[in-house]
Design a protein around this motif. Sequence first.
Motif, PDB file in Angstrom:
ATOM      1  N   ALA A  86       0.851  -1.186   0.000  1.00 38.88           N
ATOM      2  CA  ALA A  86       0.000   0.000   0.000  1.00 38.88           C
ATOM      3  C   ALA A  86       0.886   1.234   0.000  1.00 38.88           C
ATOM      4  CB  ALA A  86      -0.909   0.010   1.235  1.00 38.88           C
ATOM      5  N   GLY A  87       0.681   2.096  -0.963  1.00 41.82           N
ATOM      6  CA  GLY A  87       1.417   3.352  -0.997  1.00 41.82           C
ATOM      7  C   GLY A  87       0.874   4.331   0.033  1.00 41.82           C
ATOM      8  N   LEU A  88       1.747   5.147   0.573  1.00 40.05           N
ATOM      9  CA  LEU A  88       1.340   6.136   1.584  1.00 40.05           C
ATOM     10  C   LEU A  88       1.411   7.564   1.072  1.00 40.05           C
ATOM     11  CD1 LEU A  88       3.224   4.658   4.693  1.00 40.05           C
ATOM     12  CD2 LEU A  88       0.813   4.341   4.066  1.00 40.05           C
ATOM     13  N   ALA A  89       2.212   7.797   0.051  1.00 41.27           N
ATOM     14  CA  ALA A  89       2.435   9.174  -0.421  1.00 41.27           C
ATOM     15  C   ALA A  89       1.374   9.584  -1.434  1.00 41.27           C
ATOM     16  CB  ALA A  89       3.817   9.289  -1.052  1.00 41.27           C
ATOM     17  N   PRO A  90       0.891  10.817  -1.347  1.00 48.50           N
ATOM     18  CA  PRO A  90      -0.055  11.306  -2.353  1.00 48.50           C
ATOM     19  C   PRO A  90       0.532  11.214  -3.752  1.00 48.50           C
ATOM     20  CG  PRO A  90       0.071  12.820  -0.479  1.00 48.50           C
ATOM     21  CD  PRO A  90       1.176  11.820  -0.301  1.00 48.50           C
ATOM     22  N   GLY A  91      -0.283  10.863  -4.718  1.00 46.75           N
ATOM     23  CA  GLY A  91       0.170  10.765  -6.093  1.00 46.75           C
ATOM     24  C   GLY A  91       0.619   9.388  -6.511  1.00 46.75           C
ATOM     25  N   MET A  92       0.805   8.484  -5.552  1.00 43.06           N
ATOM     26  CA  MET A  92       1.160   7.114  -5.919  1.00 43.06           C
ATOM     27  C   MET A  92      -0.005   6.447  -6.651  1.00 43.06           C
ATOM     28  SD  MET A  92       3.323   5.432  -2.778  1.00 43.06           S
ATOM     29  CE  MET A  92       5.098   5.558  -2.742  1.00 43.06           C
ATOM     30  N   ARG A  93       0.344   5.561  -7.591  1.00 43.31           N
ATOM     31  CA  ARG A  93      -0.666   4.874  -8.380  1.00 43.31           C
ATOM     32  C   ARG A  93      -0.370   3.376  -8.433  1.00 43.31           C
ATOM     33  NH1 ARG A  93      -3.736   8.189 -11.408  1.00 43.31           N
ATOM     34  NH2 ARG A  93      -4.280   6.456 -12.795  1.00 43.31           N
ATOM     35  N   PRO A  94      -1.401   2.557  -8.609  1.00 48.97           N
ATOM     36  CA  PRO A  94      -1.159   1.125  -8.779  1.00 48.97           C
ATOM     37  C   PRO A  94      -0.185   0.875  -9.930  1.00 48.97           C
ATOM     38  CG  PRO A  94      -3.492   1.522  -8.423  1.00 48.97           C
ATOM     39  CD  PRO A  94      -2.848   2.873  -8.579  1.00 48.97           C
ATOM     40  N   GLY A  95       0.775  -0.003  -9.680  1.00 44.74           N
ATOM     41  CA  GLY A  95       1.813  -0.286 -10.669  1.00 44.74           C
ATOM     42  C   GLY A  95       3.095   0.468 -10.425  1.00 44.74           C
ATOM     43  N   ALA A 206      -3.335   2.686  -3.047  1.00 42.36           N
ATOM     44  CA  ALA A 206      -2.737   3.990  -2.761  1.00 42.36           C
ATOM     45  C   ALA A 206      -3.808   4.934  -2.206  1.00 42.36           C
ATOM     46  CB  ALA A 206      -2.117   4.567  -4.034  1.00 42.36           C
ATOM     47  N   PRO A 207      -3.407   6.083  -1.645  1.00 39.83           N
ATOM     48  CA  PRO A 207      -4.388   6.975  -1.031  1.00 39.83           C
ATOM     49  C   PRO A 207      -5.563   7.324  -1.930  1.00 39.83           C
ATOM     50  CG  PRO A 207      -2.186   7.680  -0.437  1.00 39.83           C
ATOM     51  CD  PRO A 207      -2.017   6.554  -1.416  1.00 39.83           C
ATOM     52  N   GLU A 208      -5.310   7.572  -3.212  1.00 41.99           N
ATOM     53  CA  GLU A 208      -6.397   7.912  -4.126  1.00 41.99           C
ATOM     54  C   GLU A 208      -6.938   6.695  -4.878  1.00 41.99           C
ATOM     55  OE1 GLU A 208      -3.404   9.464  -4.332  1.00 41.99           O
ATOM     56  OE2 GLU A 208      -3.787  11.458  -3.491  1.00 41.99           O
ATOM     57  N   HIS A 209      -6.403   5.503  -4.553  1.00 50.71           N
ATOM     58  CA  HIS A 209      -6.796   4.289  -5.286  1.00 50.71           C
ATOM     59  C   HIS A 209      -6.915   3.125  -4.312  1.00 50.71           C
ATOM     60  CE1 HIS A 209      -5.861   6.283  -9.150  1.00 50.71           C
ATOM     61  NE2 HIS A 209      -4.859   6.817  -8.485  1.00 50.71           N
TER      62      HIS A 209
END
Length: 246
Positions: A86-95, A206-209
């Motif tokens: 799981a990404g924690l930083a804003p802007g991270m995307r799957p992949g 990720a935060p947005e995903h």
Amino acid sequence: MRRAPADPADPPDPAGPTGGAGGPLLIACALGIERLALRLADRSTAGNVTVLRTGMGPRAAASAVGRALGRAELHGASVLATGFCAGLAPGMRPGDLVVATETRDGLGPVHCSGTARLTGALARALPGRTVHTGPLIGSDHVVRGAERSTLRSTGAIAVDMESAVTLRTAVRPPAPVGPVDPRGLLGGGEDRWVRPVAAVRVVVDAPEHELVRIGTLRGGISAFRVLRAVFPVFCEWHRIVTLPRR
């Protein structure tokens, strides 16, 4: 706090021939789908590589990795933890890819080997993908919502349940079966075994995903394809970090 259910480990899966001047490499992942991605990868440069599915969660990972490294054929093996995160930083995307500079848990950090070269090799192998570098933190449960911000405030850029304990187990000295060789221990009184270790994760959440949202299936397929594509880079990292020092 809800803990992840136990997920028993599979027997280690040798990925290539048993030769290789760089010694053995153990690649540890938690899930069957992660191991499948690694099995479907290009293994033409694999050398002496074993892929181990540890099972899900820190307890399963510690147990499986400890047993694997106790086998004679994996004595002195380099260890790389991989899979999804799981990404924690804003802007991270799957992949997106995460290369850990260190892994962290409640017992402190474990520093990773050859991070700069590993990052460069991944960027060259997957030029359309973003590679993030920074601390990778461990958790004993799936992280969602506001807890991401709490973990992000520690400086970590991603979280998973197995990398930290995998690397901590890897640097723990093996049980002695004879006279202890002091050359295998780090200086300064640290109770750690010298072996190259690394952690590379593929962002699937990720935060947005977040996984519970629309687009999860596409994100999961993207992460699977990336994990399959990076296997040769893991082999390249292993060759580099095990070259004799001059």
